[in-house]
Design a protein around this motif. Structure first.
Motif, PDB file in Angstrom:
ATOM      1  N   ALA A   1       1.332   6.642  -6.890  1.00 51.34           N
ATOM      2  CA  ALA A   1       0.264   7.588  -7.230  1.00 51.34           C
ATOM      3  C   ALA A   1       0.761   9.025  -7.121  1.00 51.34           C
ATOM      4  O   ALA A   1       0.386   9.883  -7.938  1.00 51.34           O
ATOM      5  CB  ALA A   1      -0.941   7.364  -6.318  1.00 51.34           C
ATOM      6  N   GLU A   2       1.591   9.299  -6.155  1.00 52.06           N
ATOM      7  CA  GLU A   2       2.122  10.657  -5.986  1.00 52.06           C
ATOM      8  C   GLU A   2       3.082  11.014  -7.122  1.00 52.06           C
ATOM      9  O   GLU A   2       3.087  12.154  -7.605  1.00 52.06           O
ATOM     10  CB  GLU A   2       2.811  10.769  -4.622  1.00 52.06           C
ATOM     11  CG  GLU A   2       1.837  10.695  -3.455  1.00 52.06           C
ATOM     12  CD  GLU A   2       2.520  10.649  -2.088  1.00 52.06           C
ATOM     13  OE1 GLU A   2       1.794  10.616  -1.070  1.00 52.06           O
ATOM     14  OE2 GLU A   2       3.773  10.648  -2.047  1.00 52.06           O
TER      15      GLU A   2
ATOM     16  N   GLU B   1       0.824  -1.210   0.000  1.00 53.98           N
ATOM     17  CA  GLU B   1       0.000   0.000   0.000  1.00 53.98           C
ATOM     18  C   GLU B   1       0.860   1.264   0.000  1.00 53.98           C
ATOM     19  O   GLU B   1       0.487   2.291  -0.582  1.00 53.98           O
ATOM     20  CB  GLU B   1      -0.954   0.006   1.198  1.00 53.98           C
ATOM     21  CG  GLU B   1      -0.292  -0.011   2.575  1.00 53.98           C
ATOM     22  CD  GLU B   1      -0.073  -1.436   3.105  1.00 53.98           C
ATOM     23  OE1 GLU B   1       0.061  -1.572   4.339  1.00 53.98           O
ATOM     24  OE2 GLU B   1      -0.054  -2.374   2.278  1.00 53.98           O
ATOM     25  N   VAL B   2       2.052   1.181   0.618  1.00 52.87           N
ATOM     26  CA  VAL B   2       2.976   2.319   0.602  1.00 52.87           C
ATOM     27  C   VAL B   2       3.564   2.486  -0.803  1.00 52.87           C
ATOM     28  O   VAL B   2       3.676   3.606  -1.307  1.00 52.87           O
ATOM     29  CB  VAL B   2       4.099   2.127   1.644  1.00 52.87           C
ATOM     30  CG1 VAL B   2       5.133   3.252   1.554  1.00 52.87           C
ATOM     31  CG2 VAL B   2       3.515   2.073   3.050  1.00 52.87           C
TER      32      VAL B   2
ATOM     33  N   LYS C   1       2.194   1.680  -3.608  1.00 54.61           N
ATOM     34  CA  LYS C   1       1.155   2.199  -4.499  1.00 54.61           C
ATOM     35  C   LYS C   1       0.867   3.671  -4.211  1.00 54.61           C
ATOM     36  O   LYS C   1       0.619   4.456  -5.133  1.00 54.61           O
ATOM     37  CB  LYS C   1      -0.117   1.366  -4.353  1.00 54.61           C
ATOM     38  CG  LYS C   1       0.007  -0.036  -4.936  1.00 54.61           C
ATOM     39  CD  LYS C   1      -1.306  -0.796  -4.838  1.00 54.61           C
ATOM     40  CE  LYS C   1      -1.199  -2.159  -5.522  1.00 54.61           C
ATOM     41  NZ  LYS C   1      -2.469  -2.933  -5.434  1.00 54.61           N
ATOM     42  N   ARG C   2       0.891   4.055  -2.938  1.00 56.69           N
ATOM     43  CA  ARG C   2       0.661   5.456  -2.601  1.00 56.69           C
ATOM     44  C   ARG C   2       1.766   6.335  -3.160  1.00 56.69           C
ATOM     45  O   ARG C   2       1.518   7.398  -3.741  1.00 56.69           O
ATOM     46  CB  ARG C   2       0.564   5.610  -1.087  1.00 56.69           C
ATOM     47  CG  ARG C   2       0.154   7.009  -0.620  1.00 56.69           C
ATOM     48  CD  ARG C   2       1.345   7.833  -0.142  1.00 56.69           C
ATOM     49  NE  ARG C   2       2.007   7.178   0.964  1.00 56.69           N
ATOM     50  CZ  ARG C   2       3.202   7.555   1.418  1.00 56.69           C
ATOM     51  NH1 ARG C   2       3.863   8.552   0.819  1.00 56.69           N
ATOM     52  NH2 ARG C   2       3.774   6.927   2.422  1.00 56.69           N
ATOM     53  N   ARG C   3       3.013   5.874  -3.027  1.00 56.73           N
ATOM     54  CA  ARG C   3       4.134   6.641  -3.574  1.00 56.73           C
ATOM     55  C   ARG C   3       4.059   6.704  -5.102  1.00 56.73           C
ATOM     56  O   ARG C   3       4.355   7.739  -5.708  1.00 56.73           O
ATOM     57  CB  ARG C   3       5.457   6.021  -3.119  1.00 56.73           C
ATOM     58  CG  ARG C   3       5.716   6.195  -1.617  1.00 56.73           C
ATOM     59  CD  ARG C   3       6.974   5.462  -1.174  1.00 56.73           C
ATOM     60  NE  ARG C   3       7.171   5.620   0.266  1.00 56.73           N
ATOM     61  CZ  ARG C   3       8.094   4.964   0.983  1.00 56.73           C
ATOM     62  NH1 ARG C   3       8.909   4.114   0.361  1.00 56.73           N
ATOM     63  NH2 ARG C   3       8.198   5.162   2.276  1.00 56.73           N
TER      64      ARG C   3
END
Length: 470
Positions: A392-393, A385-386, A388-390
């Protein structure tokens, strides 16, 4: 090479089935169906395979039901690609049950790594052929036809397929790839390529120029010189009295004809030289566009990746490119969530994206590949999840950069090579400019292969929209 997970580019191709669009007068006794996955090198390899099979009486088909031989040219760079191939093989297994004489084979990068599972454990295929063993396909097919499982995944230090004229499968008749080398000596810790494609070797320079010239004479107007790391191309003849570097090769291809556009991919930041940039300066038909993968903006992570350059060194290379080629388009590859990546490392990547403002980007989160140096040395310790979040950013920054770069082209006029009809309207054509940006404009009386001067009137974040001018 150009691998992609996040679709930020119009050239994304995954799992496409190919056959020439043109009608051939040759009569084939058997048909083969081939799907290709992953990088541009795989698609080029499929064209080499098509040439070899043609000599054995096989013709390509886009209809899997017509085929007596089904081949999947595979990619191991991402777990998702392997999962897709396994799913397709399972589907073909169902077709095979209704067609007992049908042969199914796996080619390419998955072949060596998963040969045992595919052949014996899962019984999904009849033959497995590695990237350096395509010449043995006829013998392997003959063996498989007797009911034996056939395999050849031996890597070579010499094979370049330089004497084989590829059959152009994904044929728009305008643009094509020309392979100039195979394998890779860069042991990037995240990458499986050196283990699936072997050590680096450069193809005979004369065969490369000959292939590019033949393409031009057959109506093609753009070639992309292709390699895992084109800047390290280095060919010496058998006598040892002639050496050709990449800058020299690039110039030879550009000299074929001013109407032949020349691109190349991929460049490793540590190897691209001023000599290459000077050649790009001298020839109008060498496109001002460089794919320069950075992978991470953090020097610490780059060291773990064994990229052999720092953040500061990469930035200095970008400055040098823009000093010599002010209007050069730049694209990149980005990996988020590599082993031990911290938020500070991630912010370094974000700031790199903001600084360079890439025109195009291939962005994906880290996927550990078995057999790589990273899998042996480091723990894949960043939660998905980290990652994927990075990712996305990073994607969000790229979209902002891309829109800004497109907007800066409003009102400018570009020379566009027409590649075909727009997918959205039969009344519009599309092509690319020097910087590899896609431009759409009204069809009028223009056709594929024409060079057209187009003035940009509007844009999206991924496409320029304009009108032809006289």
């Amino acid at each position: 090479m150009l691998y992609q997970d996040t679709k930020a580019h119009d050239e994304s191709r995954q799992g496409e089935a190919f056959a020439p669009e043109t009608t051939s007068t040759q009569v084939f006794n058997k048909k083969f169906y081939i799907e290709s996955y992953g990088c541009a090198m795989n698609f080029n390899d499929s064209e080499i395979v098509a040439s070899i099979l043609s000599g054995e009486g096989y013709g390509p088909t886009r209809n899997v039901e017509e085929a007596s031989l089904i081949l999947l040219n595979t990619c191991s760079i991402r777990e998702k690609a392997e999962q897709t191939v396994r799913k397709r093989l399972t589907e073909f297994k169902q077709i095979k049950r209704a067609t007992p004489n049908l042969l199914v084979g796996v080619l390419g990068c998955m072949a060596e790594r998963l040969k045992g599972k595919l052949l014996e454990e899962e019984k999904l295929v009849d033959l497995v052929v590695g990237p350096d063993a395509y010449r043995s396909l006829p013998a392997l097919i003959a063996e498989a036809e007797t009911g034996q499982k056939s395999v050849n995944v031996l890597l070579s230090r010499e094979e370049t397929y330089g004497d084989i004229s590829p059959i152009r499968l994904d044929n728009n008749g305008v643009t094509s790839f020309v392979s100039i080398m195979r394998g890779c000596n860069n042991m990037c810790t995240f990458c499986v390529v050196p283990f699936t494609r072997g050590r680096e070797r450069s193809r005979d320079a004369y065969s490369i120029v000959r292939e590019a010239r033949e393409l031009f004479e057959n109506g093609y107007r753009e070639v992309t010189l292709l390699g895992q790391n084109v800047d390290s191309y280095y060919w010496t003849n058998d006598a040892g009295d002639e050496t050709v570097t990449f800058s020299m090769l690039l110039e030879r291809v550009a000299q074929i004809d001013p109407l032949l556009r020349v691109r190349f991919s991929t460049s490793h930041p540590k190897d691209i030289t001023d000599e290459v940039l000077y050649v790009m300066q001298r020839y109008e038909n060498i496109c001002n566009y460089i794919h320069l993968p950075v992978q991470s903006g953090s020097s610490r992570v780059l060291q773990l990746m064994n990229r052999t350059y720092t953040r500061e060194w990469y930035i200095s290379k970008v400055k040098r490119i823009r000093e010599l080629l002010p209007d050069c388009g730049l694209s990149t590859d980005i990996i988020t969530g590599f082993c031990t990546e911290t938020e500070e490392d991630h912010q370094d990547t974000m700031s790199m994206m903001k600084y360079v403002q890439y025109d195009l980007a291939y962005m994906y989160f880290y996927s550990e590949r078995p057999g790589t140096l990273a899998a042996r040395r480091y723990q894949d310790d960043i939660p998905e999840e980290v990652k994927k979040r990075r990712l996305a950013e990073v994607v969000a920054i790229h979209r902002e950069n891309s829109l800004r770069n497109m907007q800066q082209d409003l009102g400018k006029t570009f020379k566009v090579l027409v590649e075909g009809t727009s997918k959205k309207s039969a009344e519009e054509l599309y092509g690319r400019n020097d910087q590899n940006k896609v431009i759409v404009f009204p069809k009028e009386n223009f056709k594929k292969g024409d060079y057209v001067m187009v003035k940009v009137e509007s844009c999206t974040s991924g496409t320029l929209i304009g009108k032809a001018i006289s």
